[in-house]
Write a protein that holds these residues in place. Structure first.
Motif, PDB file in Angstrom:
ATOM      1  N   HIS A  12       0.836  -1.185   0.000  1.00  0.00           N
ATOM      2  CA  HIS A  12       0.000   0.000   0.000  1.00  0.00           C
ATOM      3  C   HIS A  12       0.871   1.235   0.000  1.00  0.00           C
ATOM      4  CE1 HIS A  12      -3.934  -1.861   1.594  1.00  0.00           C
ATOM      5  NE2 HIS A  12      -3.476  -2.434   0.516  1.00  0.00           N
ATOM      6  N   SER A  45       0.922  -2.236  -6.977  1.00  0.00           N
ATOM      7  CA  SER A  45       0.001  -3.345  -6.835  1.00  0.00           C
ATOM      8  C   SER A  45       0.789  -4.561  -6.364  1.00  0.00           C
ATOM      9  CB  SER A  45      -0.638  -3.626  -8.185  1.00  0.00           C
ATOM     10  OG  SER A  45       0.364  -3.725  -9.166  1.00  0.00           O
ATOM     11  N   GLN A  46       0.055  -5.580  -5.962  1.00  0.00           N
ATOM     12  CA  GLN A  46       0.704  -6.849  -5.649  1.00  0.00           C
ATOM     13  C   GLN A  46       0.732  -7.698  -6.910  1.00  0.00           C
ATOM     14  OE1 GLN A  46      -1.844  -8.499  -2.639  1.00  0.00           O
ATOM     15  NE2 GLN A  46      -2.070  -6.471  -1.743  1.00  0.00           N
ATOM     16  N   LEU A  94      -0.044 -10.752  -9.347  1.00  0.00           N
ATOM     17  CA  LEU A  94      -1.166 -11.654  -9.557  1.00  0.00           C
ATOM     18  C   LEU A  94      -0.816 -12.997  -8.939  1.00  0.00           C
ATOM     19  CD1 LEU A  94      -1.920 -10.947 -13.319  1.00  0.00           C
ATOM     20  CD2 LEU A  94      -3.475 -10.528 -11.417  1.00  0.00           C
ATOM     21  N   PRO A  95      -1.822 -13.735  -8.463  1.00  0.00           N
ATOM     22  CA  PRO A  95      -1.515 -15.082  -7.973  1.00  0.00           C
ATOM     23  C   PRO A  95      -0.985 -15.947  -9.116  1.00  0.00           C
ATOM     24  CG  PRO A  95      -3.862 -14.536  -7.689  1.00  0.00           C
ATOM     25  CD  PRO A  95      -3.230 -13.388  -8.370  1.00  0.00           C
ATOM     26  N   ASP A 131      -1.870 -11.013   2.558  1.00  0.00           N
ATOM     27  CA  ASP A 131      -2.212 -10.328   1.311  1.00  0.00           C
ATOM     28  C   ASP A 131      -3.421 -10.944   0.629  1.00  0.00           C
ATOM     29  OD1 ASP A 131      -0.388  -8.345   1.303  1.00  0.00           O
ATOM     30  OD2 ASP A 131       1.079  -9.367   0.039  1.00  0.00           O
ATOM     31  N   SER A 132      -3.833 -12.103   1.093  1.00  0.00           N
ATOM     32  CA  SER A 132      -4.900 -12.802   0.384  1.00  0.00           C
ATOM     33  C   SER A 132      -6.232 -12.082   0.552  1.00  0.00           C
ATOM     34  CB  SER A 132      -5.018 -14.234   0.890  1.00  0.00           C
ATOM     35  OG  SER A 132      -5.554 -14.237   2.203  1.00  0.00           O
ATOM     36  N   ASN A 133      -7.096 -12.307  -0.402  1.00  0.00           N
ATOM     37  CA  ASN A 133      -8.412 -11.680  -0.367  1.00  0.00           C
ATOM     38  C   ASN A 133      -9.216 -12.153   0.845  1.00  0.00           C
ATOM     39  OD1 ASN A 133     -11.519 -11.816  -1.771  1.00  0.00           O
ATOM     40  ND2 ASN A 133     -10.385  -9.914  -1.842  1.00  0.00           N
ATOM     41  N   LEU A 176      -8.204 -10.206   3.816  1.00  0.00           N
ATOM     42  CA  LEU A 176      -8.697  -8.834   3.694  1.00  0.00           C
ATOM     43  C   LEU A 176     -10.175  -8.768   4.082  1.00  0.00           C
ATOM     44  CD1 LEU A 176      -8.127  -5.870   2.552  1.00  0.00           C
ATOM     45  CD2 LEU A 176      -9.273  -6.699   0.502  1.00  0.00           C
ATOM     46  N   LEU A 177     -10.949  -9.699   3.520  1.00  0.00           N
ATOM     47  CA  LEU A 177     -12.381  -9.707   3.822  1.00  0.00           C
ATOM     48  C   LEU A 177     -12.605  -9.901   5.319  1.00  0.00           C
ATOM     49  CD1 LEU A 177     -13.674 -11.902   0.855  1.00  0.00           C
ATOM     50  CD2 LEU A 177     -14.090  -9.466   1.208  1.00  0.00           C
ATOM     51  N   GLN A 214     -11.355  -6.785   7.513  1.00  0.00           N
ATOM     52  CA  GLN A 214     -12.134  -5.546   7.349  1.00  0.00           C
ATOM     53  C   GLN A 214     -13.523  -5.644   7.970  1.00  0.00           C
ATOM     54  OE1 GLN A 214     -10.458  -2.805   4.022  1.00  0.00           O
ATOM     55  NE2 GLN A 214     -11.854  -4.250   3.107  1.00  0.00           N
ATOM     56  N   THR A 215     -13.901  -6.829   8.418  1.00  0.00           N
ATOM     57  CA  THR A 215     -15.227  -6.950   9.007  1.00  0.00           C
ATOM     58  C   THR A 215     -15.179  -7.357  10.472  1.00  0.00           C
ATOM     59  OG1 THR A 215     -15.272  -9.145   8.022  1.00  0.00           O
ATOM     60  CG2 THR A 215     -16.516  -7.441   6.892  1.00  0.00           C
ATOM     61  N   GLY A 254      -2.603 -16.119  -2.844  1.00  0.00           N
ATOM     62  CA  GLY A 254      -2.471 -14.657  -2.673  1.00  0.00           C
ATOM     63  C   GLY A 254      -3.322 -13.976  -3.682  1.00  0.00           C
TER      64      GLY A 254
END
Lengths: 167, 442
Positions: B5, B10-11, B13-14, B266-268, B271-272, B275-276, B442
């Motif tokens: 960030h 960007s990171q 791509l997997p 870093d994985s989605n 993150l999900l 953030q919750t 990732g």
């Protein structure tokens, strides 16, 4: 003049950014108390959000690339409004929160924003892009040219709304 | 990584799932092939393998001028960056962040792979220590007031490495100057006080950067015989020369565990979740990163201790076996780190060189590099990047498996020599497959 203003606005936006960088001299400091205030070149005194509210289009320093381009079908049809992604902000709630979506490198990424406050997206591409949006419903669009995973973060909420998988 | 960030980039791509699967299969086949067909008598011995370096090279490298020049370069660069860190703007254009997180932390891997124990030669804390002892007319900087107890081993370095990765990967304000300055102030103080007490051996045991660099440097072709002669030898023979001490497994576990955590964070999915969740995320990340390191530490310790029930040849106690095998994970760790950081190093490394030209953020161009635009060829060729990553991981795995096979022949009682390798082999396959999985995930 307008461009200079926009550049100034970008600098101020960057200044109040969320700890992220730009590629060239107009760097950012976060709002963390650990960061002393900084003076990037071209700083202006206007409040960035007010300054940009009436211009829903891409307001970043290379914004003219996207301004006025009519969105074409970019193949990422998994959102509403014919390929555009949707972001909703209401009463401190923001949706989505990090959804990963596929987009094509060099094609416009379009986001339909429905918000009860003005705000700003930080697109963590290189170079970074800063895109403001007004209160109400608006459409923004930008492109990412380099493949990779690119976060789109809503600056005030400090939430990554979308993760673009750019191929 | 958090920095992704920070640097406006960007990171990666997997990697495609098929690459990860094929890579894991190759690792599996390679492992058992080595076990089945490789030599049956130990082959690598750092003290007998290789040949002496050409006389001219040894003369240059062992010369006082060469050592002094490297020390000056290291100290000047340190001073330059300290200037930016103390007086420069607290913005991401400040080169400090790129220097610390990319040039130093990531860059010490390629520089040590190429030149051996690179950091030791340029280490500013070593230079400052040397200057102090000379100025104060003190005796031998090698000797301190106390002898470092044997059980201390590499534990201080393992602790220091964890402290660094925590700053980089967990601490939310890692891209502000004050925490970075504080971290390095504590580091420098710890190094100088420690070396005053325990002599320069302290650096070999406690300096996280030196221990990391020297470890990776054992995969270069440069080494030294016990009598100090500069040798050229195969990286496998060189790797045999890693000095096993308590805490070596911990060092390797922190390096591998934290890099794996970085991929995971870093994985989605993560993150999900973060953030919750209502859990305090830095605390959560601290626990998870510690968990990754502990997982590597535990699996490795168990696997190597399971190698034999009989105790080892050479009167080595069973509980010393993990540290005796730990060098064999170094190539796996390096392969994975190369895969994980390749594009960041190449692309953000260039950007840092540009930023270094303007340390005060005043638009200056002190080094003539300010206008460099990072060449992002690697990111533009994701297939090439993905293939390179898989090759790096597989190469690391192959070297690691060969190194552990050779060490097993040396240490394990005859009856356990082959079967005893199986638990460790299994764990290495899990590490490699896990690494590939995270590159995909990732």
């Amino acid at each position: 003049m307008r461009r200079a203003l926009a550049a100034g606005a970008v600098a101020v936006l960057a200044l109040s950014g969320c700890g992220d960088t730009t590629d060239e001299g107009t760097g950012t400091a976060g709002e963390s108390s650990s960061a002393p205030s900084a003076e990037p070149t071209g700083e202006q005194s206007e409040d960035p959000t007010d300054d940009a509210t009436d211009d829903p289009t891409d307001d970043d320093d290379k914004g003219d690339k996207d301004n006025g381009t009519e969105p074409t079908d970019d193949g990422s049809d998994d959102g509403p409004d014919d390929g555009a992604f949707e972001v909703e902000i209401e009463g401190g709630e923001i949706e989505p929160k990090g959804e990963r979506v596929d987009v094509a490198a060099g094609e416009p990424v379009r986001i339909v924003v429905e918000s009860d406050r003005p705000g700003e997206f930080h697109v963590h591409s290189s170079p970074e892009q800063y895109i403001t949006f007004p209160r109400g419903e608006s459409k923004v669009s930008f492109t990412v040219d380099t493949p990779g995973i690119v976060d789109v973060e809503e600056h005030e909420a400090e939430i990554v709304v979308l993760q673009l998988e750019v191929r | 990584m958090v920095l992704a960030h920070g640097i406006g980039g960007s990171q990666d791509l997997p990697i495609p799932a098929s690459y990860a699967i094929v890579g894991a299969c190759i690792a599996l086949v390679v492992s058992f092939t080595v076990l089945a067909i490789a030599w049956r008598e130990p082959r690598y011995d750092a003290d007998r393998s290789g040949r002496e370096a050409p006389a001219w090279l040894a003369r240059v490298v062992d010369g006082l001028g060469f050592a002094a020049a490297l020390r000056v370069v290291g100290l000047v660069f340190f001073g330059y960056v300290a200037w930016a860190a103390i007086f420069g703007p607290d913005l991401l254009i400040n080169p400090t962040f790129g220097v610390v997180y990319v040039l130093l932390w990531v860059g010490l891997v390629p520089s040590s792979l190429l030149f051996g124990p690179f950091f030791k030669a340029v280490s500013p804390v070593r230079t400052i220590n040397l200057a102090f002892t000379k100025l104060l007319g003190g005796g031998d900087p090698e000797r301190g007031i106390f002898e470092l107890p044997r059980w201390v081993g590499y534990w201080p370095a393992a602790f220091g490495l964890f402290a660094f990765v925590w700053l980089e990967l967990v601490y939310p304000d890692s891209t502000y100057l004050s925490p970075v300055r504080l971290w390095f102030a504590v580091y420098i103080a710890a190094m100088l006080v420690g070396s005053a007490l325990f002599g320069t051996e302290w650096f070999e045991r406690a300096d996280p950067f030196e221990v990391y660099s020297t470890l990776v440097g054992h995969l270069s072709v440069f080494g030294r015989r016990t009598d100090g002669t500069l040798m050229l030898r195969s990286p496998l023979a060189n790797l045999d020369g890693v000095v096993p001490r308590p805490g070596l497994v911990a060092v390797v576990a922190v390096l591998f565990g934290s890099t794996a955590f970085d991929s995971f964070a870093d994985s989605n999915l993560w993150l999900l979740y973060t953030q919750t969740t209502s859990i305090h995320v830095p605390t959560l990340n601290t626990v998870v990163m510690l968990g990754f390191c502990a997982l590597v530490f535990t699996t490795f310790t168990v696997a190597t201790m399971a190698a034999t029930m009989r105790g080892s040849t050479q009167d080595i106690r069973r509980r010393d076996l993990p540290d005796r095998f730990a060098h064999a994970v170094v190539p796996i760790v390096v392969g994975y780190i190369v895969a994980h950081y390749l594009s960041l190093f190449v692309e953000f490394g260039q950007q840092t060189l540009a930023q270094l030209s303007d340390p005060m953020g005043t638009g200056a161009d002190l080094l003539g590099t300010a206008d460099w635009q990072p060449n992002n060829w690697l990111s533009l060729h994701p297939t090439f990047l993905a293939v390179s990553k898989v090759i790096a991981v597989i190469t690391g795995h192959l070297v690691g498996v060969v190194a552990s096979h050779d060490r097993a022949l040396k240490l394990l009682p005859k009856r356990d020599r082959l079967v005893g390798q199986l638990p460790l082999l299994l764990v290495m396959i899990i590490y490699t497959a896990g690494g590939l999985g995270l590159l995909f995930f990732g």
